[in-house]
Structures are given as structure tokens and as C-alpha cells.
Design a protein around this motif. Structure first.
Motif, mmCIF file in Angstrom:
data_model
loop_
_atom_site.group_PDB
_atom_site.id
_atom_site.type_symbol
_atom_site.label_atom_id
_atom_site.label_comp_id
_atom_site.label_asym_id
_atom_site.label_seq_id
_atom_site.Cartn_x
_atom_site.Cartn_y
_atom_site.Cartn_z
ATOM 1 N N LEU A 108 49.525 17.432 17.126
ATOM 2 C CA LEU A 108 48.767 18.679 17.054
ATOM 3 C C LEU A 108 47.488 18.618 17.880
ATOM 4 C CD1 LEU A 108 49.234 19.546 13.278
ATOM 5 C CD2 LEU A 108 50.324 20.622 15.256
ATOM 6 N N PHE A 109 46.766 17.487 17.810
ATOM 7 C CA PHE A 109 45.506 17.393 18.544
ATOM 8 C C PHE A 109 45.732 17.554 20.044
ATOM 9 C CE2 PHE A 109 42.296 15.106 20.943
ATOM 10 C CZ PHE A 109 41.124 15.610 20.414
ATOM 11 N N TYR A 110 46.664 16.781 20.598
ATOM 12 C CA TYR A 110 46.834 16.804 22.054
ATOM 13 C C TYR A 110 47.613 18.023 22.527
ATOM 14 C CZ TYR A 110 44.564 12.360 22.344
ATOM 15 O OH TYR A 110 43.608 11.383 22.275
ATOM 16 N N PHE A 111 48.479 18.568 21.679
ATOM 17 C CA PHE A 111 49.115 19.833 22.026
ATOM 18 C C PHE A 111 48.059 20.927 22.174
ATOM 19 C CE2 PHE A 111 50.672 23.904 20.264
ATOM 20 C CZ PHE A 111 51.547 24.260 21.289
ATOM 21 N N LEU A 112 47.146 21.015 21.197
ATOM 22 C CA LEU A 112 46.103 22.041 21.230
ATOM 23 C C LEU A 112 45.075 21.766 22.321
ATOM 24 C CD1 LEU A 112 45.576 22.521 17.388
ATOM 25 C CD2 LEU A 112 46.592 24.168 18.973
ATOM 26 N N GLU A 113 44.697 20.492 22.497
ATOM 27 C CA GLU A 113 43.704 20.161 23.518
ATOM 28 C C GLU A 113 44.218 20.501 24.906
ATOM 29 O OE1 GLU A 113 42.713 16.113 25.468
ATOM 30 O OE2 GLU A 113 41.437 16.213 23.681
ATOM 31 N N ASN A 114 45.445 20.093 25.205
ATOM 32 C CA ASN A 114 45.999 20.371 26.530
ATOM 33 C C ASN A 114 46.202 21.868 26.748
ATOM 34 O OD1 ASN A 114 46.027 17.626 26.741
ATOM 35 N ND2 ASN A 114 48.219 17.413 27.063
ATOM 36 N N LEU A 115 46.605 22.573 25.683
ATOM 37 C CA LEU A 115 46.743 24.020 25.792
ATOM 38 C C LEU A 115 45.378 24.665 26.030
ATOM 39 C CD1 LEU A 115 48.764 26.356 25.638
ATOM 40 C CD2 LEU A 115 48.324 26.463 23.166
ATOM 41 N N ALA A 116 44.349 24.143 25.358
ATOM 42 C CA ALA A 116 42.990 24.659 25.538
ATOM 43 C C ALA A 116 42.531 24.478 26.980
ATOM 44 C CB ALA A 116 42.029 23.959 24.583
ATOM 45 N N LEU A 117 42.867 23.347 27.579
ATOM 46 C CA LEU A 117 42.434 23.064 28.946
ATOM 47 C C LEU A 117 43.102 23.973 29.975
ATOM 48 C CD1 LEU A 117 42.216 19.182 28.795
ATOM 49 C CD2 LEU A 117 40.354 20.730 29.430
ATOM 50 N N ARG A 118 44.161 24.646 29.577
ATOM 51 C CA ARG A 118 44.769 25.630 30.468
ATOM 52 C C ARG A 118 43.874 26.863 30.602
ATOM 53 N NH1 ARG A 118 51.026 27.223 30.047
ATOM 54 N NH2 ARG A 118 51.178 25.631 31.659
ATOM 55 N N TYR A 119 43.042 27.116 29.570
ATOM 56 C CA TYR A 119 42.221 28.322 29.537
ATOM 57 C C TYR A 119 40.728 28.069 29.712
ATOM 58 C CZ TYR A 119 46.522 30.166 27.496
ATOM 59 O OH TYR A 119 47.829 30.521 27.273
ATOM 60 N N ILE A 181 39.624 31.827 24.117
ATOM 61 C CA ILE A 181 40.818 31.305 23.444
ATOM 62 C C ILE A 181 40.899 29.794 23.624
ATOM 63 C CG2 ILE A 181 43.347 31.311 23.467
ATOM 64 C CD1 ILE A 181 43.203 34.258 24.280
ATOM 65 N N GLY A 182 40.616 29.325 24.837
ATOM 66 C CA GLY A 182 40.628 27.885 25.091
ATOM 67 C C GLY A 182 39.592 27.146 24.274
ATOM 68 N N ASP A 183 38.381 27.696 24.197
ATOM 69 C CA ASP A 183 37.329 27.062 23.395
ATOM 70 C C ASP A 183 37.716 27.022 21.924
ATOM 71 O OD1 ASP A 183 35.871 26.790 25.701
ATOM 72 O OD2 ASP A 183 34.639 28.567 25.363
#
Length: 318
Positions: A108-119, A181-183
Motif C-alpha cells: 500500500l505504501f509504495y503503490f500510493l507513493e508511486n501513484l502520488a509521484l505521477r501527479y 491529488i498527488g499530495d
């Protein structure tokens, strides 16, 4: 008279040196951890030009797992170092704990972190990652019924207020904007990072850090595999992407988490969290230098507020 006194001086120096060496080792592990984690944000941002966020998360953690399994296999040949047998014993005794620690801290952490870095920017993500230690304190207050003073509550408010300024400083305050959204995704990721750190601390106090890190990394990578396949996992990536992913896997994944759990096993969670303050400094420096990300005065002010609030509450809890 002079003989014993002369002999006592070198003995005192040796004793002082013996006490200093473990501290230096902890400082070195802390510096290495935050350097690798700080570099992970611009590395992930760069890899996102070639593949999806879940694919990056899976590939980096499967590399971490293979590296750590090999490490344990080699270490197991040299008694009394723990090996794969010790990992099997851990999984047999605490597989439920390993599963939820891996699910929160890896999947969950890295899925969300990497998704956040897209935005959002790598600079923003690096600053907001410090909220992990804030959530660690809040979880302690809620679950362990640790009472917080007014100053500590004010420090927490300052840290969260600073995160708003960080988002505003990068122009991400609009509720409809992708940057916001990314933040927001990064803040949710830090909550899972806090849960992982608390669970990982409990495991690493009972089992060697190498064993815990290998088990958690392997389980987390397996949990990420279905998500990566749904996203569209591919291996025909350019050399630049593979270079970033390998650095993420061996450095920020295997070595950094190995050192982090070792730190948590040898000191309090609050003291270990103090090292996290360097992550945004390293991340921002690399992102501004190599990714040409903006560094506005409001972003700097928000970063200072986040760090000051987190540092105050952590120093009072340590």
C-alpha cells in the motif's frame, strides 16, 4: 604509582572507543537510510517516464526480495548468522504479522507513493514523507494511550499546516488539480508507513532485521504482482529505467529497509524517526538539480514548518 595510572588511561580510552563505535554504526546506518530513501523520490519520478507506478513498485521489490534471499542464503552458511531457515521459522510463527506489515509498508505504501509521484513533484513527496513520524506519534497516542502535551499538539498542527503550505507552494492547493491529488495520496501513504514502522519494530525486536526485511519484502512484492499485472506489467524497458529500478530495489528497497529495521530494534521509534528529517533535504536537492523542479519561497516555508513541528514532537517523545 605512575605505572597503574599510566595503564588506566589507555584502558579508559579503549572503553570510550568501544562505546563510540556502536553509536557511529547507528549514525552511519541512519545516514545511509535517509540518503537512499531521499534519492528514491527523484529516481521513481524518472522511471515513471517509461512505465507505470505499480510496475515500478513491483519490479523494485522483487529485485529487493531476490537480493535479500541471496543475502540470507549466503549468511546461513556461516553460523551463527541467520539464514533462510530463520525466515521459515518467522513465517511459521508470525505469518499474520508479516502479512499485514508487508501489506501496509510495502504494497500500500509504495503503490500510493508511486501513484502520488505521477501527479506531484518529487520535492513535495520528500517533504510530505516526514508525516510518517507524525502519524507514528498519533498512533501511539490513540492505541497506546500516550498523553500528548499542548506543545506536542501544537507541533502536530504545525506539521500538518506546513504540509498545506508545501502543496500551496507548488500550486497544488486546488481541490480539483492533479497536484493536490498527488499530495493527498502521499499523506495517506505516510499513514501506512507509520503502521509499517510500528509493526516492523515489533518484529525486529524478536527476529534479526535481515530475516524480517526479507520476509516482508517478499510478501509485499507478491501482493503487488496482481496490481502490476492489471496495470500492464512489461519488461522491455530502456536501460535508464532499469538503472533507476535496480537502484531503487537494492538501495532504497533492500539496504535502506534493512538498516531501518536494525535501527528500530536498537533504539526507540521516536529517536529513529529523527533521522527522517534529512529525507526532504536530500530529495529536494536531487530533484531541483537533476529534475529541474521548482523551489518556491512558500514551499521552503512549508517545509521548514513541517520539519520544525515533527522535530519538536519527536524530540519531546524521545
Amino acid at each position: 604509582m605512575s605505572g597503574p595510572a599510566a595503564d588506566a588511561h589507555p584502558a579508559t580510552q579503549q572503553a570510550a572507543a568501544a562505546r563510540t563505535q556502536p553509536k557511529l554504526g547507528l549514525y552511519a546506518m541512519a545516514l545511509g537510510t535517509v540518503t537512499l530513501w531521499g534519492a528514491s523520490f527523484p529516481l521513481t519520478k524518472a522511471a515513471l517516464d517509461y512505465t507505470g507506478p505499480t510496475a515500478i513498485a513491483f519490479l523494485r521489490w522483487i529485485i529487493s526480495s531476490l537480493f535479500l534471499v541471496g543475502w540470507l542464503a549466503l549468511a546461513g552458511r556461516r553460523a551463527p548468522a541467520p539464514g533462510l531457515k530463520a525466515m521459515k521459522e518467522l513465517l511459521a510463527a508470525r505469518w499474520r504479522t508479516v502479512a499485514w506489515v508487508a501489506l501496509t509498508g510495502i504494497t500500500l505504501f509504495y503503490f500510493l507513493e508511486n501513484l502520488a509521484l505521477r501527479y506531484t513533484t518529487a520535492t513535495n513527496a520528500g517533504v510530505l514523507s516526514n508525516l510518517t513520524s507524525v502519524f507514528m506519534v498519533l498512533i501511539g497516542a490513540v492505541l497506546l494511550r500516550e498523553r500528548l502535551s499542548r506543545v506536542e499538539w501544537l507541533a502536530l498542527v504545525a506539521a500538518f499546516s506546513g504540509s498545506v503550505l508545501v502543496s500551496q507552494g507548488a500550486g497544488h492547493l486546488s481541490l480539483r488539480g492533479p497536484g493536490f491529488i498527488g499530495d493527498a495520496l502521499m499523506i495517506v501513504a505516510t499513514l501506512f508507513g507509520a503502521i509499517y514502522s510500528i509493526g516492523g519494530k515489533g518484529l525486529s525486536e524478536r527476529y534479526p532485521a535481515t530475516v524480517v526485511t526479507t520476509a516482508v519484502s517478499t510478501a509485499g512484492a507478491l501482493f503487488l504482482l496482481p496490481l502490476a499485472l492489471i496495470e500492464g506489467l512489461r519488461f522491455d524497458l530502456p536501460l535508464a529505467a532499469w538503472g533507476a529500478i535496480v537502484l531503487l530495489g537494492i538501495g532504497a528497497g533492500a539496504l535502506a529497509n534493512l538498516w531501518w529495521l536494525a535501527l528500530l530494534a536498537k533504539t526507540t521509534a521516536s529517536r529513529a524517526a529523527l533521522a527522517l528529517f534529512l529525507i526532504p533535504v536530500i530529495s529536494a536537492t536531487l530533484s531541483v538539480t537533476f529534475l529541474r523542479e521548482p523551489l518556491t519561497p512558500l514551499l521552503v516555508l512549508g517545509s521548514v514548518l513541517v520539519l520544525a513541528g515533527v522535530m519538536l514532537v519527536q524530540s519531546r517523545k524521545s
